[in-house]
Design an enzyme around this catalytic site. Sequence first.
Site, PDB file in Angstrom:
ATOM      1  N   CYS A   1      32.132 -48.661  -7.950  1.00  0.00           N
ATOM      2  CA  CYS A   1      30.857 -48.989  -7.779  1.00  0.00           C
ATOM      3  C   CYS A   1      30.453 -50.283  -8.181  1.00  0.00           C
ATOM      4  O   CYS A   1      29.166 -50.528  -7.941  1.00  0.00           O
ATOM      5  CB  CYS A   1      29.992 -47.517  -7.982  1.00  0.00           C
ATOM      6  SG  CYS A   1      29.853 -47.425  -9.859  1.00  0.00           S
TER       7      CYS A   1
ATOM      8  N   ASP B   1      29.983 -53.911 -16.144  1.00  0.00           N
ATOM      9  CA  ASP B   1      29.938 -53.744 -17.447  1.00  0.00           C
ATOM     10  C   ASP B   1      31.617 -53.812 -18.073  1.00  0.00           C
ATOM     11  O   ASP B   1      31.814 -54.434 -18.985  1.00  0.00           O
ATOM     12  CB  ASP B   1      29.514 -52.410 -17.943  1.00  0.00           C
ATOM     13  CG  ASP B   1      28.046 -52.543 -18.008  1.00  0.00           C
ATOM     14  OD1 ASP B   1      27.582 -53.373 -18.552  1.00  0.00           O
ATOM     15  OD2 ASP B   1      27.178 -51.770 -17.446  1.00  0.00           O
TER      16      ASP B   1
ATOM     17  N   GLU C   1      33.561 -47.767 -17.432  1.00  0.00           N
ATOM     18  CA  GLU C   1      32.970 -49.163 -17.754  1.00  0.00           C
ATOM     19  C   GLU C   1      32.969 -49.916 -19.153  1.00  0.00           C
ATOM     20  O   GLU C   1      32.735 -50.851 -19.333  1.00  0.00           O
ATOM     21  CB  GLU C   1      31.622 -49.160 -17.085  1.00  0.00           C
ATOM     22  CG  GLU C   1      30.716 -48.261 -17.644  1.00  0.00           C
ATOM     23  CD  GLU C   1      29.304 -48.219 -17.174  1.00  0.00           C
ATOM     24  OE1 GLU C   1      28.783 -49.240 -16.475  1.00  0.00           O
ATOM     25  OE2 GLU C   1      28.409 -47.388 -17.381  1.00  0.00           O
TER      26      GLU C   1
ATOM     27  N   HIS D   1      21.453 -57.830 -13.248  1.00  0.00           N
ATOM     28  CA  HIS D   1      20.855 -57.002 -12.404  1.00  0.00           C
ATOM     29  C   HIS D   1      20.004 -57.602 -11.357  1.00  0.00           C
ATOM     30  O   HIS D   1      19.845 -57.032 -10.271  1.00  0.00           O
ATOM     31  CB  HIS D   1      19.751 -55.955 -13.111  1.00  0.00           C
ATOM     32  CG  HIS D   1      21.158 -54.889 -13.558  1.00  0.00           C
ATOM     33  ND1 HIS D   1      21.629 -54.860 -14.821  1.00  0.00           N
ATOM     34  CD2 HIS D   1      21.701 -53.619 -13.001  1.00  0.00           C
ATOM     35  CE1 HIS D   1      22.317 -53.874 -15.132  1.00  0.00           C
ATOM     36  NE2 HIS D   1      22.532 -53.185 -14.047  1.00  0.00           N
TER      37      HIS D   1
END
Length: 426
Positions: free
Chosen positions: A375, A328, A304, A61
């Site tokens: 995304c 993921d 994911e 992240h």
Amino acid sequence: VRDVCGRIRRILTGETAENPFAGLAPGTIVVAEELTPSDTALMDFSRIAGVVTARGSVTSHVCIIARAKGIAAIVGASECMLEINTGDKLIINGEMGEIIVAPDTATERRYRALSASRKRHGEHCLKGAHTPAVTRGGRRIAVLGNAGSVAEVHAALDAGAEGIGLFRSEFLYMQSRGGFPGEQTQFEAYRHAAELCGERPLVIRTLDIGGDKALPYMDFGHEENPFLGWRAIRVSLSMHDVFRTQLRALLRASVFGNLRIMFPMITSVGEFRRAEAAVRECMAELDAEKAAYNPGIELGVMIETPAAVMVADLLAAEARFFSIGTNDLTQYVMAADRGNPRVAHLCDPSDTAVRRSVAMTLAAARSAGIEAGMCGELAADPEATAWLLEAGLEEFSVSAPAVAPLKERIRTLDLPEVRKTPGAAE
Ligand code: PEP
Ligand code: MG
């Protein structure tokens, strides 16, 4: 306990600032062992030129956030850390993964020139930021933005995004000081984002907490494998009030724009049905209160997990849209932790196994006639654009700085035929 100890230590040593990032000089490069998503929520990015961490990989992240802010990031740099001291002059090149400590004048000049030429390329792309992305073959591709806050919705739309394909709602929860944000606080944020988007789609993902994303006021207990543990929709489905509060806020905001709700980390149709049932319950409550909401609001699934890929046809029969979360999906398909630099070479979203998972998902969505976007960070990788288009992807959602370069990249490609065989993409 750690937080309380930290507070006591800070008070005893006379430190008043709770924010370790307060008062940074403009142009600072933050060098740290690790930066968690909640650390980054405290950072003033107008003063930060880049980040370097010992841990993490390109889809962790800290990288995603740095990309959203348009700053350079180097992760997994544990070996270089010992050579860097506070106050050193540094050059970092996020594209090549280079760190130069105390550069000489010639090196500095060379990198300033490189940085200026990157900036010029960026400016060239920006000219076409607000025109649609159409391939040379005439196929129109939607380019949406990823955001973690209302300010980032603004930034993405300004950068040319045709809507928001992923609003990571957890940042609202990370920034909330006194516990879970209430319905009204959330409603105001979602409403604001919906109004900014107007008719353009705004896909808000419900709370995706757990894994590497913690909340200071929430106890996850000890988990051996947090990424395989209590996270995302699993948390929402077991904390009914927290989920209900978010769903009510989303539903109430749905009348102010084209808002859609997306559930993270779905692994089965049963999970999607339970999430959908919670939405229906909230709708019934709002009906009783005579509160307005959009009864036709679209509910979607993030693809994911490998399980979701395997049952994509069944999910496609019930959900209104898919969004492929390759960050993921890659770690789960490749069994390689997205935050562990030692297995970063395995956590490769262009691996055949991941490509096949993407192709299978797109084929399932196409057969069911539902929309499927992407995304995850792969959507912004210029080297992946051609094969993603070839596999049939028609909607990309990327961070604000990537919107214009991606549109430019799409314009340079002839769109090959969409392959019809699931799993054919190599
Ligand atoms: C993903 O997993 O690809 C994704 C978009 O979600 P996040 O990076 O927030 O886990
Ligand atoms: Mg994810």
